[in-house]
Motif scaffolding. Structure first.
Motif, mmCIF file in Angstrom:
data_model
loop_
_atom_site.group_PDB
_atom_site.id
_atom_site.type_symbol
_atom_site.label_atom_id
_atom_site.label_comp_id
_atom_site.label_asym_id
_atom_site.label_seq_id
_atom_site.Cartn_x
_atom_site.Cartn_y
_atom_site.Cartn_z
ATOM 1 N N THR A 172 0.840 -1.193 0.000
ATOM 2 C CA THR A 172 0.000 0.000 0.000
ATOM 3 C C THR A 172 0.876 1.244 0.000
ATOM 4 O O THR A 172 2.002 1.236 0.530
ATOM 5 C CB THR A 172 -0.926 0.034 1.226
ATOM 6 O OG1 THR A 172 -0.125 0.038 2.413
ATOM 7 C CG2 THR A 172 -1.868 -1.166 1.240
ATOM 8 N N LEU A 173 0.375 2.312 -0.611
ATOM 9 C CA LEU A 173 1.082 3.584 -0.586
ATOM 10 C C LEU A 173 0.073 4.716 -0.605
ATOM 11 O O LEU A 173 -1.053 4.566 -1.071
ATOM 12 C CB LEU A 173 2.079 3.699 -1.742
ATOM 13 C CG LEU A 173 1.582 3.553 -3.182
ATOM 14 C CD1 LEU A 173 1.035 4.865 -3.728
ATOM 15 C CD2 LEU A 173 2.714 3.078 -4.078
ATOM 16 N N ASP A 174 0.482 5.853 -0.067
ATOM 17 C CA ASP A 174 -0.352 7.043 -0.057
ATOM 18 C C ASP A 174 -0.002 7.897 -1.278
ATOM 19 O O ASP A 174 1.166 8.248 -1.483
ATOM 20 C CB ASP A 174 -0.131 7.844 1.227
ATOM 21 C CG ASP A 174 -1.023 9.081 1.281
ATOM 22 O OD1 ASP A 174 -0.592 10.142 0.786
ATOM 23 O OD2 ASP A 174 -2.157 8.966 1.798
ATOM 24 N N LEU A 175 -0.995 8.209 -2.089
ATOM 25 C CA LEU A 175 -0.732 8.906 -3.352
ATOM 26 C C LEU A 175 -0.129 10.287 -3.131
ATOM 27 O O LEU A 175 0.767 10.706 -3.874
ATOM 28 C CB LEU A 175 -2.021 9.026 -4.157
ATOM 29 C CG LEU A 175 -2.562 7.730 -4.772
ATOM 30 C CD1 LEU A 175 -3.861 7.998 -5.515
ATOM 31 C CD2 LEU A 175 -1.539 7.107 -5.715
ATOM 32 N N ALA A 176 -0.588 11.014 -2.119
ATOM 33 C CA ALA A 176 -0.043 12.354 -1.873
ATOM 34 C C ALA A 176 1.431 12.284 -1.492
ATOM 35 O O ALA A 176 2.252 13.077 -1.969
ATOM 36 C CB ALA A 176 -0.854 13.056 -0.785
ATOM 37 N N GLN A 177 1.774 11.328 -0.636
ATOM 38 C CA GLN A 177 3.174 11.179 -0.246
ATOM 39 C C GLN A 177 4.032 10.763 -1.434
ATOM 40 O O GLN A 177 5.151 11.257 -1.624
ATOM 41 C CB GLN A 177 3.289 10.160 0.884
ATOM 42 C CG GLN A 177 2.651 10.598 2.189
ATOM 43 C CD GLN A 177 2.745 9.531 3.265
ATOM 44 O OE1 GLN A 177 3.331 8.464 3.057
ATOM 45 N NE2 GLN A 177 2.160 9.805 4.421
ATOM 46 N N GLU A 178 3.494 9.845 -2.232
ATOM 47 C CA GLU A 178 4.245 9.401 -3.411
ATOM 48 C C GLU A 178 4.423 10.541 -4.398
ATOM 49 O O GLU A 178 5.501 10.712 -4.986
ATOM 50 C CB GLU A 178 3.520 8.231 -4.068
ATOM 51 C CG GLU A 178 4.329 7.527 -5.140
ATOM 52 C CD GLU A 178 5.544 6.811 -4.589
ATOM 53 O OE1 GLU A 178 6.463 6.533 -5.376
ATOM 54 O OE2 GLU A 178 5.593 6.535 -3.368
ATOM 55 N N ALA A 179 3.386 11.366 -4.593
ATOM 56 C CA ALA A 179 3.498 12.514 -5.494
ATOM 57 C C ALA A 179 4.542 13.504 -4.989
ATOM 58 O O ALA A 179 5.281 14.106 -5.779
ATOM 59 C CB ALA A 179 2.138 13.195 -5.628
ATOM 60 N N VAL A 184 10.045 15.916 -5.752
ATOM 61 C CA VAL A 184 11.431 16.146 -5.322
ATOM 62 C C VAL A 184 12.404 15.495 -6.295
ATOM 63 O O VAL A 184 13.421 16.089 -6.680
ATOM 64 C CB VAL A 184 11.634 15.609 -3.893
ATOM 65 C CG1 VAL A 184 13.117 15.625 -3.520
ATOM 66 C CG2 VAL A 184 10.830 16.425 -2.897
ATOM 67 N N ARG A 185 12.095 14.269 -6.727
ATOM 68 C CA ARG A 185 12.993 13.565 -7.646
ATOM 69 C C ARG A 185 13.109 14.297 -8.981
ATOM 70 O O ARG A 185 14.196 14.372 -9.575
ATOM 71 C CB ARG A 185 12.498 12.141 -7.863
ATOM 72 C CG ARG A 185 12.703 11.231 -6.644
ATOM 73 C CD ARG A 185 12.024 9.913 -6.853
ATOM 74 N NE ARG A 185 12.003 9.107 -5.629
ATOM 75 C CZ ARG A 185 11.086 8.201 -5.336
ATOM 76 N NH1 ARG A 185 10.104 7.967 -6.196
ATOM 77 N NH2 ARG A 185 11.137 7.529 -4.216
ATOM 78 N N LEU A 186 12.000 14.801 -9.480
ATOM 79 C CA LEU A 186 12.049 15.539 -10.742
ATOM 80 C C LEU A 186 12.948 16.763 -10.606
ATOM 81 O O LEU A 186 13.770 17.052 -11.488
ATOM 82 C CB LEU A 186 10.643 15.963 -11.165
ATOM 83 C CG LEU A 186 9.657 14.858 -11.544
ATOM 84 C CD1 LEU A 186 8.349 15.464 -12.040
ATOM 85 C CD2 LEU A 186 10.234 13.942 -12.610
ATOM 86 N N PHE A 300 0.784 4.561 -12.247
ATOM 87 C CA PHE A 300 1.401 4.531 -13.577
ATOM 88 C C PHE A 300 1.871 5.915 -13.994
ATOM 89 O O PHE A 300 3.005 6.087 -14.472
ATOM 90 C CB PHE A 300 0.410 3.972 -14.602
ATOM 91 C CG PHE A 300 0.863 4.131 -16.028
ATOM 92 C CD1 PHE A 300 1.862 3.336 -16.548
ATOM 93 C CD2 PHE A 300 0.303 5.103 -16.845
ATOM 94 C CE1 PHE A 300 2.302 3.501 -17.862
ATOM 95 C CE2 PHE A 300 0.723 5.275 -18.153
ATOM 96 C CZ PHE A 300 1.727 4.468 -18.666
ATOM 97 N N GLU A 301 1.030 6.935 -13.823
ATOM 98 C CA GLU A 301 1.410 8.284 -14.242
ATOM 99 C C GLU A 301 2.551 8.831 -13.393
ATOM 100 O O GLU A 301 3.436 9.522 -13.911
ATOM 101 C CB GLU A 301 0.205 9.220 -14.182
ATOM 102 C CG GLU A 301 -0.951 8.830 -15.088
ATOM 103 C CD GLU A 301 -0.601 8.780 -16.580
ATOM 104 O OE1 GLU A 301 0.458 9.346 -16.963
ATOM 105 O OE2 GLU A 301 -1.361 8.179 -17.346
ATOM 106 N N LEU A 302 2.566 8.543 -12.104
ATOM 107 C CA LEU A 302 3.671 8.991 -11.259
ATOM 108 C C LEU A 302 4.990 8.358 -11.702
ATOM 109 O O LEU A 302 6.029 9.031 -11.762
ATOM 110 C CB LEU A 302 3.381 8.656 -9.797
ATOM 111 C CG LEU A 302 2.263 9.477 -9.134
ATOM 112 C CD1 LEU A 302 1.905 8.897 -7.774
ATOM 113 C CD2 LEU A 302 2.680 10.935 -8.988
#
Length: 356
Positions: A172-179, A184-186, A300-302
């Motif tokens: 499981t992952l939280d979309l806001a945290q992943e975004a 930051v990575r970008l 997928f989009e992230l």
């Protein structure tokens, strides 16, 4: 020794030929129990970044390639893909995959494993005749996209089969945290090259709502690009250069394939077309449709945004390697427009996927 035939993957033609320091044909003949001198090189050995590849056949049919010997370059490093595995580990993975696809049935498979060759730090497989999906990425695909769409669909079928290798615990992952992590990575990847994260992309990532999603976990291809999917005659599809080094969400493999496919020559015109007419849209749709259910659209989009950023940097690097320096500003401008267009399109899809 013959030149490469017209149906050989064009990518191989761009690899520089090399002269082996060891008689690879003699080693393979000995391992297969063939008479001395019966195994011969068919085409020049080729060196690519991650391995050296030899094409071999038999002396009685010198124009027919039967085997490929691959020698991984384990000291090769790259920022967006793991270093190649040692030959013994890659060959063990290939044996596992060959058994999996045979038991599963269907059109997807890997090259038939032939022999591990420790003395060469390599291994042999059966040769697979036919083009790669990357060979279909040419300007003619703009007007006649049927072959490319078919190839992309077959690539998705292969990936689906690969991802069914083993059932792994979901995550499981939280979309806001992943975004937030993606944003930051970008910035970390693009800023050193003087490239900004497009403001609309940054705003979309900042607006992703907090929502927990569950993603399945699979063994990943590791470098799923159009060059690593072969299309023999018929409906068979063959995946190559699979390392099985890591597990993760299937969207990671899917996003890498889409980024390398859409970030190529046929889609340069997308930067100036209205969104509804952009050529990459049916390709992405066909790819995901043929892969089937289970794809988490926001994930997928992230993942795609990260892959596109890497592709942007790589294409700018390649543009600088071409001749005619006077055209460099135009090349860079074209690359920048194309990749920014793809990033914005992915961000728009992300926004729709997270607010529905």
């Amino acid at each position: 020794m013959r030149s490469l035939p017209s149906w050989a993957p064009r990518l191989v033609e761009r690899w520089p030929p090399v002269t082996p320091s060891v008689d690879v044909a003699a080693v393979l003949a000995d391992r297969l129990g063939l008479p001395a001198g019966s195994c011969v090189p068919v085409w020049s050995a080729r060196a690519q970044a991650r391995s050296t590849v030899h094409f071999l056949g038999t002396a009685d049919r010198p124009g027919l390639c039967r085997w490929v010997v691959k020698q991984p370059r384990t000291n090769w490093t790259q920022d967006d893909v793991a270093s190649p595995l040692a030959a013994a580990r890659e060959f063990a993975g290939l044996l596992r995959l060959a058994g999996h696809f045979t038991a599963r049935g269907g059109p997807a498979r890997v090259p038939t494993p032939v022999a591990l060759l420790p003395e060469l730090e390599g291994f042999a497989t059966a040769y697979v005749p036919g083009p790669a999906v990357s060979d279909l990425l040419h300007t003619r695909s703009v007007l006649s996209p049927a072959a490319l769409l078919d190839g992309v669909g077959r690539a998705a079928v292969f990936l689906r089969g690969l991802h069914e290798l083993e059932a792994l615990p979901a995550r499981t992952l939280d979309l806001a945290q992943e975004a937030g992590r993606v944003r930051v990575r970008l910035q970390q990847r693009l800023a050193p090259a003087g490239l900004p994260v497009p403001p609309a992309v940054a705003r979309t990532l900042a607006a992703v709502p907090s929502r927990t999603v569950t993603t399945c976990q699979v063994w990943l291809h590791g470098d799923c690009t159009p060059a690593n999917v072969l299309l023999p005659e018929g409906r068979t599809v063959v995946g190559i250069d699979i390392d099985l080094q890591g597990t993760g969400a299937p969207e990671e493999d899917l996003a890498r394939f889409v980024a390398f496919t859409t970030g190529s020559v046929p889609f340069l015109v997308d930067a100036v077309l209205p969104e509804r007419l952009r050529l990459h849209r049916p390709l992405v749709g066909r790819f995901l449709e043929c892969y089937g259910s289970g794809v988490c659209a926001p994930v997928f989009e992230l993942r795609l945004l990260q892959q596109l950023a890497g592709r942007w940097l790589r294409l700018r690097q390649l543009a600088r390697l071409h001749g005619r320096p006077a055209l460099l500003p135009l090349r860079l401008q074209t690359v920048d427009a194309q990749l920014q267009s793809l990033l914005l399109a992915s961000a728009r899809r992300l926004a729709r996927a997270t607010w529905t």
